[in-house]
Design a protein around this motif. Structure first.
Motif, short mmCIF file in Angstrom:
data_model
loop_
_atom_site.label_atom_id
_atom_site.label_comp_id
_atom_site.label_asym_id
_atom_site.label_seq_id
_atom_site.Cartn_x
_atom_site.Cartn_y
_atom_site.Cartn_z
N LYS A 38 0.83 -1.20 0.00
CA LYS A 38 0.00 0.00 0.00
C LYS A 38 0.87 1.25 0.00
N VAL A 39 1.91 1.26 0.82
CA VAL A 39 2.81 2.41 0.88
C VAL A 39 3.54 2.60 -0.45
N ILE A 40 4.06 1.51 -0.97
CA ILE A 40 4.82 1.59 -2.22
C ILE A 40 3.92 2.07 -3.37
N TYR A 41 2.78 1.42 -3.54
CA TYR A 41 1.92 1.75 -4.67
C TYR A 41 1.28 3.13 -4.53
N SER A 42 1.05 3.57 -3.29
CA SER A 42 0.46 4.91 -3.13
C SER A 42 1.48 5.99 -3.49
N HIS A 43 2.77 5.68 -3.38
CA HIS A 43 3.80 6.66 -3.74
C HIS A 43 4.23 6.54 -5.20
N ILE A 44 4.40 5.31 -5.64
CA ILE A 44 4.88 5.08 -7.01
C ILE A 44 3.75 5.18 -8.03
N GLY A 45 2.56 4.74 -7.64
CA GLY A 45 1.42 4.66 -8.56
C GLY A 45 1.15 5.91 -9.37
N PRO A 46 0.96 7.06 -8.70
CA PRO A 46 0.67 8.28 -9.48
C PRO A 46 1.79 8.66 -10.44
N PHE A 47 3.04 8.57 -9.98
CA PHE A 47 4.17 8.88 -10.86
C PHE A 47 4.19 7.91 -12.04
N TYR A 48 4.05 6.64 -11.73
CA TYR A 48 4.07 5.61 -12.77
C TYR A 48 2.96 5.84 -13.80
N GLY A 49 1.78 6.18 -13.31
CA GLY A 49 0.65 6.41 -14.21
C GLY A 49 0.93 7.52 -15.21
N TYR A 50 1.43 8.63 -14.74
CA TYR A 50 1.73 9.74 -15.65
C TYR A 50 2.91 9.41 -16.56
N PHE A 51 3.90 8.72 -16.00
CA PHE A 51 5.07 8.30 -16.77
C PHE A 51 4.64 7.38 -17.91
N GLN A 52 3.77 6.42 -17.59
CA GLN A 52 3.31 5.47 -18.59
C GLN A 52 2.38 6.11 -19.61
N LEU A 53 1.68 7.14 -19.21
CA LEU A 53 0.81 7.86 -20.14
C LEU A 53 1.63 8.45 -21.29
N ILE A 54 2.82 8.93 -20.97
CA ILE A 54 3.72 9.46 -22.00
C ILE A 54 4.07 8.35 -23.00
N TRP A 55 4.42 7.18 -22.47
CA TRP A 55 4.89 6.10 -23.34
C TRP A 55 3.77 5.50 -24.17
N ILE A 56 2.60 5.35 -23.60
CA ILE A 56 1.51 4.79 -24.40
C ILE A 56 1.08 5.78 -25.48
N THR A 57 1.16 7.08 -25.16
CA THR A 57 0.85 8.10 -26.17
C THR A 57 1.87 8.03 -27.31
N LEU A 58 3.14 7.91 -26.97
CA LEU A 58 4.17 7.78 -28.00
C LEU A 58 3.98 6.49 -28.81
N LEU A 59 3.58 5.42 -28.15
CA LEU A 59 3.34 4.16 -28.87
C LEU A 59 2.21 4.32 -29.89
N ILE A 60 1.15 4.97 -29.50
CA ILE A 60 0.03 5.17 -30.42
C ILE A 60 0.44 6.07 -31.58
N ILE A 61 1.11 7.17 -31.27
CA ILE A 61 1.53 8.11 -32.33
C ILE A 61 2.51 7.44 -33.29
N THR A 62 3.53 6.79 -32.75
CA THR A 62 4.52 6.17 -33.63
C THR A 62 3.93 4.98 -34.38
N GLY A 63 2.99 4.26 -33.76
CA GLY A 63 2.32 3.16 -34.46
C GLY A 63 1.55 3.67 -35.66
N LEU A 64 0.82 4.77 -35.47
CA LEU A 64 0.08 5.36 -36.59
C LEU A 64 1.03 5.89 -37.67
N LEU A 65 2.15 6.47 -37.23
CA LEU A 65 3.14 6.96 -38.20
C LEU A 65 3.77 5.80 -38.99
N LEU A 66 4.00 4.68 -38.31
CA LEU A 66 4.56 3.52 -39.00
C LEU A 66 3.58 2.96 -40.03
#
Length: 153
Positions: A38-66
């Motif tokens: 609970k402690v770990i995920y409550s601290h890492i979770g929000p950061f990880y979520g926003y961090f991963q949002l960047i990568w999934i957005t790049l995956l979608i954009i680059t996938g469409l470009l490919l």
């Protein structure tokens, strides 16, 4: 040259997206104590979520470009293409990508809604189910990507 750059960004994004999921999955197994989790995920979770949002957005954009770089937009709806081995692989991958994006959106919605408070049982079940779905289906996306890449070698 531009296709290689797009592909490079796509692969780095995929590695980061999947690697982050593996890390969190591993942490869930390694840290068995629910209080520690609970402690770990409550601290890492929000950061990880926003961090991963960047990568999934790049995956979608680059996938469409490919798709564009390989002139697939012009034939993607063609019945002959859809029935070809390459078309079947591409359609399956795109469908699973859509499901993963959908599951990610649901997971993030619940995570943000419940941040700072105890999740309800329904939220816990949906959150864990979407996490597991994302985790497992990422591997099938990679599998399809490997098979699709054979058509460009």
């Amino acid at each position: 040259m531009i296709t290689n750059l797009i592909l490079f960004i796509h692969i780095i994004s995929a590695a980061t997206w999947v690697g982050g999921g593996l890390l969190l999955f591993g942490m869930g197994i390694y840290f068995k104590d629910p209080k520690v989790q609970k402690v770990i995920y409550s601290h890492i979770g929000p950061f990880y979520g926003y961090f991963q949002l960047i990568w999934i957005t790049l995956l979608i954009i680059t996938g469409l470009l490919l798709l564009n770089q390989h002139n697939l937009y012009s034939i993607i709806l063609d019945e002959e293409f859809r029935n070809s081995q390459f078309g079947i692989l591409l359609y399956r991958k795109l469908f699973i990508v859509f499901l993963v994006v959908l599951a990610t959106a649901v997971h993030m919605y619940i995570s943000l809604k419940a941040h700072g408070r105890e999740r309800t049982n329904k939220e816990k079940i949906i959150s864990r189910a979407t996490s597991m779905f994302i985790f497992l289906f990422n591997f099938s996306i990679i599998w399809y990507a490997m098979n699709i890449s054979q058509y460009f070698i």
